[in-house]
Design a protein around this motif. Structure first.
Motif, PDB file in Angstrom:
ATOM      1  N   MET A  75       0.863  -1.195   0.000  1.00  0.00           N
ATOM      2  CA  MET A  75       0.000   0.000   0.000  1.00  0.00           C
ATOM      3  C   MET A  75       0.896   1.241   0.000  1.00  0.00           C
ATOM      4  SD  MET A  75      -3.047   1.049   2.679  1.00  0.00           S
ATOM      5  CE  MET A  75      -3.825  -0.545   2.703  1.00  0.00           C
ATOM      6  N   LEU A  80      -2.322   6.249   0.041  1.00  0.00           N
ATOM      7  CA  LEU A  80      -3.488   5.396   0.319  1.00  0.00           C
ATOM      8  C   LEU A  80      -3.532   5.002   1.802  1.00  0.00           C
ATOM      9  CD1 LEU A  80      -5.946   3.889  -0.848  1.00  0.00           C
ATOM     10  CD2 LEU A  80      -4.442   1.954  -1.321  1.00  0.00           C
ATOM     11  N   TRP A 126      -4.766   7.993   3.765  1.00  0.00           N
ATOM     12  CA  TRP A 126      -6.207   8.191   3.550  1.00  0.00           C
ATOM     13  C   TRP A 126      -7.003   7.170   4.370  1.00  0.00           C
ATOM     14  CZ3 TRP A 126     -10.176   5.093   1.991  1.00  0.00           C
ATOM     15  CH2 TRP A 126     -11.400   5.732   1.762  1.00  0.00           C
ATOM     16  N   THR A 127      -6.553   5.916   4.332  1.00  0.00           N
ATOM     17  CA  THR A 127      -7.270   4.834   5.020  1.00  0.00           C
ATOM     18  C   THR A 127      -7.270   5.056   6.535  1.00  0.00           C
ATOM     19  OG1 THR A 127      -6.447   3.367   3.283  1.00  0.00           O
ATOM     20  CG2 THR A 127      -7.465   2.308   5.155  1.00  0.00           C
ATOM     21  N   PHE A 151     -10.785   5.842   8.599  1.00  0.00           N
ATOM     22  CA  PHE A 151     -11.280   4.940   9.656  1.00  0.00           C
ATOM     23  C   PHE A 151     -11.236   5.598  11.026  1.00  0.00           C
ATOM     24  CE2 PHE A 151     -11.014   1.624   6.458  1.00  0.00           C
ATOM     25  CZ  PHE A 151     -12.125   0.878   6.763  1.00  0.00           C
ATOM     26  N   ARG A 210     -16.929   8.550  15.452  1.00  0.00           N
ATOM     27  CA  ARG A 210     -18.352   8.911  15.463  1.00  0.00           C
ATOM     28  C   ARG A 210     -19.229   7.830  16.081  1.00  0.00           C
ATOM     29  NH1 ARG A 210     -20.001  10.652   9.690  1.00  0.00           N
ATOM     30  NH2 ARG A 210     -21.861  11.342  10.777  1.00  0.00           N
ATOM     31  N   ILE A 243     -22.898   6.504   8.971  1.00  0.00           N
ATOM     32  CA  ILE A 243     -21.487   6.713   8.675  1.00  0.00           C
ATOM     33  C   ILE A 243     -21.206   6.205   7.260  1.00  0.00           C
ATOM     34  CG2 ILE A 243     -19.125   6.145   9.383  1.00  0.00           C
ATOM     35  CD1 ILE A 243     -20.275   5.922  12.271  1.00  0.00           C
ATOM     36  N   LEU A 266     -18.592   5.875   5.425  1.00  0.00           N
ATOM     37  CA  LEU A 266     -17.490   4.928   5.214  1.00  0.00           C
ATOM     38  C   LEU A 266     -17.934   3.491   5.514  1.00  0.00           C
ATOM     39  CD1 LEU A 266     -14.292   5.002   4.608  1.00  0.00           C
ATOM     40  CD2 LEU A 266     -14.125   4.431   7.015  1.00  0.00           C
ATOM     41  N   PHE A 267     -18.688   3.329   6.590  1.00  0.00           N
ATOM     42  CA  PHE A 267     -19.147   1.980   6.951  1.00  0.00           C
ATOM     43  C   PHE A 267     -20.185   1.477   5.947  1.00  0.00           C
ATOM     44  CE2 PHE A 267     -18.134   2.848  11.728  1.00  0.00           C
ATOM     45  CZ  PHE A 267     -16.776   2.752  11.439  1.00  0.00           C
ATOM     46  N   LEU A 269     -18.230   0.324   3.080  1.00  0.00           N
ATOM     47  CA  LEU A 269     -17.514  -0.896   3.455  1.00  0.00           C
ATOM     48  C   LEU A 269     -18.344  -2.154   3.131  1.00  0.00           C
ATOM     49  CD1 LEU A 269     -14.793  -1.426   4.983  1.00  0.00           C
ATOM     50  CD2 LEU A 269     -16.111  -1.495   7.086  1.00  0.00           C
ATOM     51  N   LEU A 275      -9.820  -4.942   6.710  1.00  0.00           N
ATOM     52  CA  LEU A 275      -9.739  -3.486   6.939  1.00  0.00           C
ATOM     53  C   LEU A 275     -10.135  -3.126   8.367  1.00  0.00           C
ATOM     54  CD1 LEU A 275     -11.065  -1.768   3.672  1.00  0.00           C
ATOM     55  CD2 LEU A 275      -8.711  -1.927   4.483  1.00  0.00           C
ATOM     56  N   ARG A 288      -7.469  -4.207  10.863  1.00  0.00           N
ATOM     57  CA  ARG A 288      -6.260  -3.383  10.794  1.00  0.00           C
ATOM     58  C   ARG A 288      -6.515  -1.949  11.258  1.00  0.00           C
ATOM     59  NH1 ARG A 288      -2.036  -3.158  10.591  1.00  0.00           N
ATOM     60  NH2 ARG A 288      -1.108  -2.530   8.623  1.00  0.00           N
ATOM     61  N   TYR A 289      -7.605  -1.338  10.759  1.00  0.00           N
ATOM     62  CA  TYR A 289      -7.756   0.116  10.950  1.00  0.00           C
ATOM     63  C   TYR A 289      -8.802   0.538  11.987  1.00  0.00           C
ATOM     64  CZ  TYR A 289      -4.739   0.125   6.936  1.00  0.00           C
ATOM     65  OH  TYR A 289      -3.667  -0.101   6.107  1.00  0.00           O
ATOM     66  N   ALA A 343      -5.705  -5.875   2.141  1.00  0.00           N
ATOM     67  CA  ALA A 343      -5.878  -4.522   2.677  1.00  0.00           C
ATOM     68  C   ALA A 343      -5.667  -3.476   1.579  1.00  0.00           C
ATOM     69  CB  ALA A 343      -4.901  -4.288   3.829  1.00  0.00           C
ATOM     70  N   THR A 344      -4.645  -3.666   0.753  1.00  0.00           N
ATOM     71  CA  THR A 344      -4.366  -2.700  -0.312  1.00  0.00           C
ATOM     72  C   THR A 344      -5.516  -2.652  -1.320  1.00  0.00           C
ATOM     73  OG1 THR A 344      -2.020  -3.175  -0.078  1.00  0.00           O
ATOM     74  CG2 THR A 344      -2.695  -2.064  -2.105  1.00  0.00           C
ATOM     75  N   ALA A 397      -8.690  -1.172   0.387  1.00  0.00           N
ATOM     76  CA  ALA A 397      -8.588   0.270   0.645  1.00  0.00           C
ATOM     77  C   ALA A 397      -8.729   1.050  -0.667  1.00  0.00           C
ATOM     78  CB  ALA A 397      -7.250   0.584   1.311  1.00  0.00           C
ATOM     79  N   ARG A 398      -8.154   0.526  -1.708  1.00  0.00           N
ATOM     80  CA  ARG A 398      -8.248   1.184  -3.021  1.00  0.00           C
ATOM     81  C   ARG A 398      -9.726   1.231  -3.473  1.00  0.00           C
ATOM     82  NH1 ARG A 398      -3.916  -1.566  -6.171  1.00  0.00           N
ATOM     83  NH2 ARG A 398      -2.435  -0.346  -4.943  1.00  0.00           N
ATOM     84  N   LEU A 433     -12.373   0.978  -1.603  1.00  0.00           N
ATOM     85  CA  LEU A 433     -13.158   1.803  -0.671  1.00  0.00           C
ATOM     86  C   LEU A 433     -12.966   3.289  -0.995  1.00  0.00           C
ATOM     87  CD1 LEU A 433     -14.946   1.487   1.878  1.00  0.00           C
ATOM     88  CD2 LEU A 433     -12.888   1.771   3.239  1.00  0.00           C
ATOM     89  N   ARG A 434     -11.741   3.662  -1.245  1.00  0.00           N
ATOM     90  CA  ARG A 434     -11.466   5.070  -1.555  1.00  0.00           C
ATOM     91  C   ARG A 434     -12.179   5.480  -2.845  1.00  0.00           C
ATOM     92  NH1 ARG A 434      -5.445   7.731  -2.122  1.00  0.00           N
ATOM     93  NH2 ARG A 434      -6.091   9.886  -1.935  1.00  0.00           N
ATOM     94  N   MET A 446     -15.788   6.024  -2.093  1.00  0.00           N
ATOM     95  CA  MET A 446     -16.018   7.248  -1.326  1.00  0.00           C
ATOM     96  C   MET A 446     -15.862   8.475  -2.218  1.00  0.00           C
ATOM     97  SD  MET A 446     -16.949   6.447   1.683  1.00  0.00           S
ATOM     98  CE  MET A 446     -16.775   7.946   2.622  1.00  0.00           C
TER      99      MET A 446
END
Lengths: 75, 150
Positions: free
Chosen positions: A1, A5, A8-9, A13, A19, B91, B93-94, B97, B108, B111-112, B136-137, B140-141, B143-144, B147
């Motif tokens: 990664m 990226l 951003w991740t 998160f 929230r 939310i 992002l969720f 997801l 994800l 990890r995050y 994860a890579t 995340a790609r 997901l971004r 978004m």
């Protein structure tokens, strides 16, 4: 990664997680259900005994007014 | 692990794991119940290696099992509940997801949100370390991109 990226991740998160409201701390650890049951059972028995004592001590003889009695029918 | 030290460990990991379950789609009451079940499971003698990772995986399995049971035995209630938002606050992002695969979501979140290392994630989810990094890579790609479409 790649670094962009990754950054951003992590930020996305972190923001989203922040929230989410957590439950009150007292609720995190489960209550001992057996202990709870014993306490509830004890409270119920104590309440029943108390009601019984109140009822027994509060009972007085009822005074029933005398009736006039039945009139005998003449045949 | 004795009861007192397990309680300390559990309390230290509770916020991240609770948020992790919410991120995966659990309702607040489901997340609380799942964590309680995992807490008791350890007291029953389960072996814990990495506390946060163990708690996350056990709570996640408990939540999924309970959700399936609810769907089987209470289909109407299950459908109605599934339609509700998992938290009071929506939310994005969720929500995004949930468009990813289950494996991607788990990696994800582990990890995050839960904050596990690559090794801990690999151990907790039972996959290779390399798979964690690659998943994860990729996730995340994706997901971004989702978004940024919004």
């Amino acid at each position: 990664m790649d670094e962009d990226l990754q950054l951003w991740t992590v930020r996305a998160f972190d923001d989203a997680s922040a929230r989410v409201a957590l439950p009150p701390v007292e609720r995190w650890v489960p209550q001992d259900r057996a202990k709870e049951f014993r306490l509830t059972a004890f409270a119920v028995i104590a309440a029943a005994l108390l009601v019984g004592v109140v009822l027994v001590s509060g009972v007085t003889d009822r005074v029933v007014p005398a009736g006039r009695g039945r009139r005998r029918r003449d045949t | 692990v004795n009861e007192a030290s397990w309680e300390d460990t559990y309390r230290a990991s509770y916020p991240q794991v609770y948020r992790g379950l919410i991120a995966l789609g659990a309702r607040p009451d489901e997340a609380e119940d799942a964590l309680h079940d995992a807490f008791v499971r350890q007291l029953e003698g389960a072996e814990v290696t990495s506390a946060a990772g163990w708690l996350f995986v056990v709570a996640m399995r408990r939540w999924r099992r309970r959700r399936w049971r609810d769907r089987i035995f209470r289909p109407l209630v299950g459908t109605a509940r599934a339609a509700e938002s998992s938290t009071d606050v929506r939310i994005d992002l969720f929500d995004a997801l949930h468009k990813l695969t289950q494996r991607q979501r788990e990696v994800l979140v582990a990890r995050y949100v839960v904050g596990l290392s690559q090794d801990e994630t690999a151990q907790a989810l039972g996959i290779a370390r390399g798979t964690v990094a690659a998943t994860a890579t990729q996730a995340a790609r994706a997901l971004r991109a989702r978004m940024e479409e919004r």
